[in-house]
Motif scaffolding. Structure first.
Motif, PDB file in Angstrom:
ATOM      1  N   LEU A 297       0.826  -1.213   0.000  1.00 14.30           N
ATOM      2  CA  LEU A 297       0.000   0.000   0.000  1.00 14.30           C
ATOM      3  C   LEU A 297       0.855   1.256   0.000  1.00 14.30           C
ATOM      4  CD1 LEU A 297      -2.898  -0.932   2.438  1.00 14.30           C
ATOM      5  CD2 LEU A 297      -3.066  -0.451  -0.003  1.00 14.30           C
ATOM      6  N   PHE A 298       1.922   1.272   0.791  1.00 16.90           N
ATOM      7  CA  PHE A 298       2.821   2.420   0.799  1.00 16.90           C
ATOM      8  C   PHE A 298       3.513   2.590  -0.546  1.00 16.90           C
ATOM      9  CE2 PHE A 298       2.861   2.181   5.549  1.00 16.90           C
ATOM     10  CZ  PHE A 298       2.355   3.459   5.754  1.00 16.90           C
ATOM     11  N   ALA A 299       3.939   1.507  -1.158  1.00 16.83           N
ATOM     12  CA  ALA A 299       4.592   1.574  -2.462  1.00 16.83           C
ATOM     13  C   ALA A 299       3.629   2.090  -3.524  1.00 16.83           C
ATOM     14  CB  ALA A 299       5.135   0.204  -2.861  1.00 16.83           C
ATOM     15  N   ALA A 300       2.396   1.633  -3.487  1.00 18.45           N
ATOM     16  CA  ALA A 300       1.401   2.090  -4.460  1.00 18.45           C
ATOM     17  C   ALA A 300       1.100   3.567  -4.268  1.00 18.45           C
ATOM     18  CB  ALA A 300       0.116   1.275  -4.339  1.00 18.45           C
ATOM     19  N   THR A 301       1.017   4.020  -3.035  1.00 16.26           N
ATOM     20  CA  THR A 301       0.767   5.433  -2.761  1.00 16.26           C
ATOM     21  C   THR A 301       1.924   6.279  -3.252  1.00 16.26           C
ATOM     22  OG1 THR A 301      -0.527   4.840  -0.823  1.00 16.26           O
ATOM     23  CG2 THR A 301       0.257   7.101  -0.941  1.00 16.26           C
ATOM     24  N   ALA A 302       3.145   5.844  -3.030  1.00 18.67           N
ATOM     25  CA  ALA A 302       4.307   6.600  -3.476  1.00 18.67           C
ATOM     26  C   ALA A 302       4.390   6.629  -4.996  1.00 18.67           C
ATOM     27  CB  ALA A 302       5.583   5.985  -2.899  1.00 18.67           C
ATOM     28  N   THR A 303       4.017   5.542  -5.643  1.00 21.35           N
ATOM     29  CA  THR A 303       4.087   5.471  -7.100  1.00 21.35           C
ATOM     30  C   THR A 303       3.028   6.326  -7.766  1.00 21.35           C
ATOM     31  OG1 THR A 303       4.936   3.228  -6.940  1.00 21.35           O
ATOM     32  CG2 THR A 303       4.062   3.902  -9.060  1.00 21.35           C
ATOM     33  N   PHE A 304       1.806   6.274  -7.263  1.00 20.68           N
ATOM     34  CA  PHE A 304       0.703   6.956  -7.907  1.00 20.68           C
ATOM     35  C   PHE A 304       0.312   8.257  -7.218  1.00 20.68           C
ATOM     36  CE2 PHE A 304       0.124   2.427  -8.941  1.00 20.68           C
ATOM     37  CZ  PHE A 304       0.318   2.523 -10.302  1.00 20.68           C
ATOM     38  N   GLY A 305       1.121   8.740  -6.284  1.00 22.07           N
ATOM     39  CA  GLY A 305       0.791   9.952  -5.552  1.00 22.07           C
ATOM     40  C   GLY A 305       0.860  11.203  -6.406  1.00 22.07           C
ATOM     41  N   GLN A 306       1.783  11.239  -7.334  1.00 25.38           N
ATOM     42  CA  GLN A 306       1.952  12.406  -8.189  1.00 25.38           C
ATOM     43  C   GLN A 306       0.925  12.357  -9.300  1.00 25.38           C
ATOM     44  OE1 GLN A 306       5.917  13.503  -9.544  1.00 25.38           O
ATOM     45  NE2 GLN A 306       5.147  13.366 -11.615  1.00 25.38           N
ATOM     46  N   SER A 307       0.126  13.415  -9.420  1.00 28.99           N
ATOM     47  CA  SER A 307      -0.908  13.412 -10.441  1.00 28.99           C
ATOM     48  C   SER A 307      -1.193  14.823 -10.927  1.00 28.99           C
ATOM     49  CB  SER A 307      -2.196  12.788  -9.892  1.00 28.99           C
ATOM     50  OG  SER A 307      -3.240  12.923 -10.804  1.00 28.99           O
ATOM     51  N   VAL A 308      -1.267  14.986 -12.240  1.00 30.88           N
ATOM     52  CA  VAL A 308      -1.616  16.289 -12.795  1.00 30.88           C
ATOM     53  C   VAL A 308      -3.069  16.636 -12.514  1.00 30.88           C
ATOM     54  CG1 VAL A 308       0.157  16.300 -14.582  1.00 30.88           C
ATOM     55  CG2 VAL A 308      -2.068  15.273 -15.060  1.00 30.88           C
ATOM     56  N   HIS A 309      -3.843  15.670 -12.054  1.00 35.86           N
ATOM     57  CA  HIS A 309      -5.236  15.939 -11.696  1.00 35.86           C
ATOM     58  C   HIS A 309      -5.339  16.812 -10.451  1.00 35.86           C
ATOM     59  CE1 HIS A 309      -5.587  12.421 -14.342  1.00 35.86           C
ATOM     60  NE2 HIS A 309      -6.653  13.072 -14.761  1.00 35.86           N
ATOM     61  N   ASP A 310      -4.234  17.013  -9.763  1.00 32.07           N
ATOM     62  CA  ASP A 310      -4.200  17.881  -8.584  1.00 32.07           C
ATOM     63  C   ASP A 310      -3.946  19.343  -8.941  1.00 32.07           C
ATOM     64  OD1 ASP A 310      -4.577  15.749  -6.780  1.00 32.07           O
ATOM     65  OD2 ASP A 310      -2.446  15.252  -6.854  1.00 32.07           O
ATOM     66  N   LEU A 311      -3.752  19.642 -10.209  1.00 29.73           N
ATOM     67  CA  LEU A 311      -3.449  21.006 -10.634  1.00 29.73           C
ATOM     68  C   LEU A 311      -4.717  21.800 -10.899  1.00 29.73           C
ATOM     69  CD1 LEU A 311      -0.567  20.226 -13.135  1.00 29.73           C
ATOM     70  CD2 LEU A 311      -0.377  20.907 -10.744  1.00 29.73           C
ATOM     71  N   ARG A 312      -4.679  23.083 -10.561  1.00 30.07           N
ATOM     72  CA  ARG A 312      -5.814  23.989 -10.793  1.00 30.07           C
ATOM     73  C   ARG A 312      -5.311  25.301 -11.364  1.00 30.07           C
ATOM     74  NH1 ARG A 312      -7.641  20.015 -10.422  1.00 30.07           N
ATOM     75  NH2 ARG A 312      -9.072  19.089  -8.959  1.00 30.07           N
TER      76      ARG A 312
END
Length: 157
Positions: free
Chosen positions: A14-29
């Motif tokens: 779970l920690f590895a998946a969070t670190a891998t997929f944490g960065q997302s352009v969907h967080d940009l406004r």
């Protein structure tokens, strides 16, 4: 004993998946913009040109390299197809170390139709446009990440 290993493995996964997929352009406004910039924020050349601020709402670093800024989304359907053509009036955010946005940070892009001035200067100007919005599009040209519509009277000078 095996159940402890399964539990530890699940937590690590779970920690590895969070670190891998944490960065997302969907967080940009698209957070702020100024179309009639008479005496506000000046670019590095001292010019008062239109600008837009992109804000990273996430609590992690987001790389915005390859995303597009535009004032024309009419090419979105064509660009999103495999092998589609990206419209020439879409500004592709270049590869640059400064395009890694730390958590809760922002970047200013100048909407001045002067891309040769540097990586923060787009290839369109709202004062010369027929539309009244600014859009942020994903690097794969398939998703509209954010769009800000402004009143037409802000564009007229």
């Amino acid at each position: 004993m095996k159940s402890i290993y399964k539990y530890i493995f699940t937590v690590v996964a779970l920690f590895a998946a969070t670190a891998t997929f944490g960065q997302s352009v969907h967080d940009l406004r698209l957070n702020e913009m100024m179309i009639k910039n008479v005496d506000n924020y000046a670019d590095e050349y001292g010019r008062h040109v239109p600008w837009v601020e992109i804000f990273n709402t996430a609590y992690n670093t987001v790389n915005i390299t390859g995303c597009y800024l535009t004032d024309d989304t009419t090419g979105l359907a064509a660009a999103s197809k495999k092998g589609g053509v990206i419209p020439s009036n879409w500004y592709r955010i270049p590869t640059d170390q400064k395009m890694y946005m730390p958590q809760r940070s922002f970047l200013i892009f100048y909407l001045d139709n002067s891309p040769l001035y540097g990586p923060y200067h787009t290839n369109f100007n709202p004062a010369e446009s027929k539309t009244r919005y600014i859009a942020l599009i994903s690097a794969d040209a398939k998703e509209l990440l954010d769009l800000v519509v402004y009143p037409m009277e802000l564009r007229d000078t």
